[in-house]
Design a protein around this motif. Sequence first.
Motif, PDB file in Angstrom:
ATOM      1  N   GLY A  13     -14.350   2.714   1.658  1.00  0.00           N
ATOM      2  CA  GLY A  13     -15.292   1.687   1.248  1.00  0.00           C
ATOM      3  C   GLY A  13     -16.231   2.206   0.189  1.00  0.00           C
ATOM      4  O   GLY A  13     -15.984   3.232  -0.459  1.00  0.00           O
ATOM      5  N   PRO A  34      -3.592  -0.048  -3.030  1.00  0.00           N
ATOM      6  CA  PRO A  34      -4.343   1.014  -2.372  1.00  0.00           C
ATOM      7  C   PRO A  34      -3.411   2.194  -2.077  1.00  0.00           C
ATOM      8  O   PRO A  34      -2.257   1.996  -1.687  1.00  0.00           O
ATOM      9  CB  PRO A  34      -4.854   0.371  -1.083  1.00  0.00           C
ATOM     10  CG  PRO A  34      -3.967  -0.801  -0.838  1.00  0.00           C
ATOM     11  CD  PRO A  34      -3.450  -1.250  -2.163  1.00  0.00           C
ATOM     12  N   GLU A  94      -5.119  -1.767   6.423  1.00  0.00           N
ATOM     13  CA  GLU A  94      -6.389  -2.490   6.341  1.00  0.00           C
ATOM     14  C   GLU A  94      -6.773  -2.771   4.893  1.00  0.00           C
ATOM     15  O   GLU A  94      -7.235  -3.863   4.550  1.00  0.00           O
ATOM     16  CB  GLU A  94      -7.484  -1.680   7.034  1.00  0.00           C
ATOM     17  CG  GLU A  94      -8.887  -2.267   6.910  1.00  0.00           C
ATOM     18  CD  GLU A  94      -9.001  -3.651   7.516  1.00  0.00           C
ATOM     19  OE1 GLU A  94      -9.852  -4.427   7.043  1.00  0.00           O
ATOM     20  OE2 GLU A  94      -8.239  -3.980   8.450  1.00  0.00           O
ATOM     21  N   LEU A  95      -6.578  -1.764   4.028  1.00  0.00           N
ATOM     22  CA  LEU A  95      -6.895  -1.957   2.613  1.00  0.00           C
ATOM     23  C   LEU A  95      -5.995  -3.012   1.995  1.00  0.00           C
ATOM     24  O   LEU A  95      -6.446  -3.836   1.188  1.00  0.00           O
ATOM     25  CB  LEU A  95      -6.752  -0.624   1.867  1.00  0.00           C
ATOM     26  CG  LEU A  95      -7.803   0.441   2.208  1.00  0.00           C
ATOM     27  CD1 LEU A  95      -7.414   1.778   1.596  1.00  0.00           C
ATOM     28  CD2 LEU A  95      -9.190   0.026   1.737  1.00  0.00           C
ATOM     29  N   VAL A 107     -11.370   5.150  -0.267  1.00  0.00           N
ATOM     30  CA  VAL A 107     -10.502   4.454   0.695  1.00  0.00           C
ATOM     31  C   VAL A 107     -11.270   4.054   1.954  1.00  0.00           C
ATOM     32  O   VAL A 107     -10.773   3.261   2.754  1.00  0.00           O
ATOM     33  CB  VAL A 107      -9.267   5.305   1.075  1.00  0.00           C
ATOM     34  CG1 VAL A 107      -8.378   5.541  -0.124  1.00  0.00           C
ATOM     35  CG2 VAL A 107      -9.673   6.607   1.750  1.00  0.00           C
ATOM     36  N   SER A 149      -7.226  -6.437   3.127  1.00  0.00           N
ATOM     37  CA  SER A 149      -8.537  -6.822   2.591  1.00  0.00           C
ATOM     38  C   SER A 149      -8.519  -7.031   1.089  1.00  0.00           C
ATOM     39  O   SER A 149      -9.434  -7.655   0.533  1.00  0.00           O
ATOM     40  CB  SER A 149      -9.572  -5.748   2.938  1.00  0.00           C
ATOM     41  OG  SER A 149      -9.314  -4.543   2.206  1.00  0.00           O
ATOM     42  N   GLN A 186      -8.936  -4.672  -0.957  1.00  0.00           N
ATOM     43  CA  GLN A 186      -9.919  -3.726  -1.485  1.00  0.00           C
ATOM     44  C   GLN A 186      -9.287  -2.343  -1.664  1.00  0.00           C
ATOM     45  O   GLN A 186      -8.202  -2.065  -1.170  1.00  0.00           O
ATOM     46  CB  GLN A 186     -11.106  -3.619  -0.518  1.00  0.00           C
ATOM     47  CG  GLN A 186     -11.790  -4.919  -0.219  1.00  0.00           C
ATOM     48  CD  GLN A 186     -12.416  -5.532  -1.454  1.00  0.00           C
ATOM     49  OE1 GLN A 186     -13.114  -4.860  -2.217  1.00  0.00           O
ATOM     50  NE2 GLN A 186     -12.161  -6.817  -1.667  1.00  0.00           N
ATOM     51  N   GLY A 187      -9.998  -1.475  -2.376  1.00  0.00           N
ATOM     52  CA  GLY A 187      -9.612  -0.073  -2.446  1.00  0.00           C
ATOM     53  C   GLY A 187      -8.402   0.204  -3.321  1.00  0.00           C
ATOM     54  O   GLY A 187      -7.609   1.107  -3.025  1.00  0.00           O
ATOM     55  N   ALA A 237       0.861  -1.171   0.000  1.00  0.00           N
ATOM     56  CA  ALA A 237       0.000   0.000   0.000  1.00  0.00           C
ATOM     57  C   ALA A 237       0.903   1.229   0.000  1.00  0.00           C
ATOM     58  O   ALA A 237       2.112   1.121   0.250  1.00  0.00           O
ATOM     59  CB  ALA A 237      -0.930   0.015   1.212  1.00  0.00           C
ATOM     60  N   GLN A 266      -5.331   2.722   7.904  1.00  0.00           N
ATOM     61  CA  GLN A 266      -6.294   2.438   6.842  1.00  0.00           C
ATOM     62  C   GLN A 266      -5.601   1.835   5.625  1.00  0.00           C
ATOM     63  O   GLN A 266      -6.139   0.939   4.971  1.00  0.00           O
ATOM     64  CB  GLN A 266      -7.049   3.708   6.448  1.00  0.00           C
ATOM     65  CG  GLN A 266      -8.191   3.486   5.469  1.00  0.00           C
ATOM     66  CD  GLN A 266      -9.327   2.662   6.063  1.00  0.00           C
ATOM     67  OE1 GLN A 266      -9.373   2.440   7.279  1.00  0.00           O
ATOM     68  NE2 GLN A 266     -10.237   2.200   5.216  1.00  0.00           N
TER      69      GLN A 266
END
Length: 630
Positions: free
Chosen positions: A376, A175, A270-271, A374, A274, A276-277, A150, A267
């Motif tokens: 969601g 991300p 976390e992205l 970022v 996951s 995601q993002g 990230a 964050q």
Amino acid sequence: MPTLNPVVAEVTARIVERSKTTRADYLRRMDAAGSSGAGRAKLSCANWAHAFAGAPVKDKLNAMSGTQPNVGVVTAYNDMLSAHQPFERFPQIIRDAVREVNATAQVAGATPAMCDGVTQGRPGMDLSLFSRDVIAMSTAVALTHDAFDAVICLGVCDKIVPGLFMGSLAFGHLPVVFAPAGPMPSGIPNFEKARVRAEYAQGKVDRATLLESEIGSYHSPGTCTFYGTANSNQMMMELIGLHLPSTAFVHPETGLRDALTAAAGKQAVELARSGQGRMADIVSEKGIVNAIVALLATGGSTNHAIHLVAMARSAGILIDWTDMDQLSSVTPLLARVYPNGSADVNAFQAAGGVAFVARELAGAGCIHADVVTVMGQGIHHYFQEPMLIDGELVWKDGVTESLDTDILRPASDPFDREGGLRLVQGDLGRAVIKISAVKPENRIVEAPAAVFETQEDALQAFQDGKLDRDVVVVLRFQGPRANGMPELHSLSPALSVLQDKGFKVAFVTDGRMSGASGKTPAAIHVSPEALAGGPLAHVRDGDVIRLDAEAGVLTTVGVPDLSARPAAVRTPAHATGAGWGYGRELFGAFRQAVSTAETGASICFVAPAAANGHADAPPDPNLVDRTVDA
């Protein structure tokens, strides 16, 4: 959410169709990069050992596990930009924060960050716009180690955020979170600063008085508090979904700012965990439209008529000034922040800030609500504001009613029914004009031209009283090919003085006017530029020019065929001065290769020839022929 405005829907659909090929190619590259796995899995043991050789033991142990995310920080820190000085502390805040969630963070690299406020009217300004692409390239160099899961980008000001954005999109399979530093506290009132500048331009006050006023305006760490390009950047990063919500205008060196910086790091982790993002998904056609609308709704910087085009193109998305003009026609003007009003960004934030703007635009159907951010899915996350309660960062709903309707208004009762930017065009080419600070009675000017090649010549004519009349000041050979397209804000006080005397005054240039474009109508970024054979090269002193911002017209009056005249040639002294000294000689290749203003004034999108002789990507219809002689 309410139904999307049909014009917003139509423009978005047109952008999607226009971008079909280039967007698909970009996403194909991002999918390929993402499918190859995490950076740490691809690196050999020697590679990975190099990457963490200088890290603390705890981080080395964490990295050696091969299972925990590693966040790359790209910083534009220096301590001569007040807005970037706070970034000195941010990497350590981020490192400490991600360690709390069993991850690591490293400064991947740094980018240059020049200040237009220092270089205004100076030779260094000729490098300002090109610095954006240098920053994009520097960001790519930092991230090309491919050791990151990230990214966090630290930047605020004019070219820096667009450059970080463009460079990060080359790694859009990751991300990416942008973490700003926030504005400085308010100094002297903006109208007082403008008054002193105007008096200095007329010789009514001395330099010591002017310096005292400027120091009172720019006085501490943080972003300058007027709503120029830097703060417009922050508004757009919020509405495109790359910030944590409502982080744009929180002061530096506060507990809340430090907590938000730490939260940005967590964050990002976390992205990464996951999956995601991805930045490639956040920066979509809908996200770009949201950024444009946010800019228009707040009377933001004209520089983004250039930057946004280049930023979008970095994600394979093709936009132009017609898109911006049509979106402006249905975007309510919600904010009055200097130079479009007397308030600064601190007052704007106090009145309701970004959360209020986001809620109002979504409620009016002016932006796409179904976007990835970022935080969601959905723009509703950006209706919230952060606060510290007993040392803990929490989020609350922002205000639903403006706390000062002289600064911020609802979409149902805006300052204007349309946004602050318009396209003007005619036999002088295509240009943009920011009208949010221009009174309606000053938006139409028809007057003889006074033609100049340099700011210095125009200012000398003003001081000599030669412009004390109805006049359209034309400043040409200021485009990206000519000299890097400098901002010409040094002319603003003089033009304002002429307008205040009761004269009909306008400004026409193939250069830039900056995010501080003010009360005098200015048709800027005229494209094609004079050096590339544009019509401004054929204008003569005394030609009558009509600038009609209401009707979208920029044309000569009574000139049958401009192109029949021989084009003006830059004086040798000007041509030499624009290319040499103060580092400008290092950017000759940029001036040769740069695209037009309307296509982003960038060198970053020339498709390379592949080994088989064909371009790796299809030709970009939004780029123009660049074979004009230098």
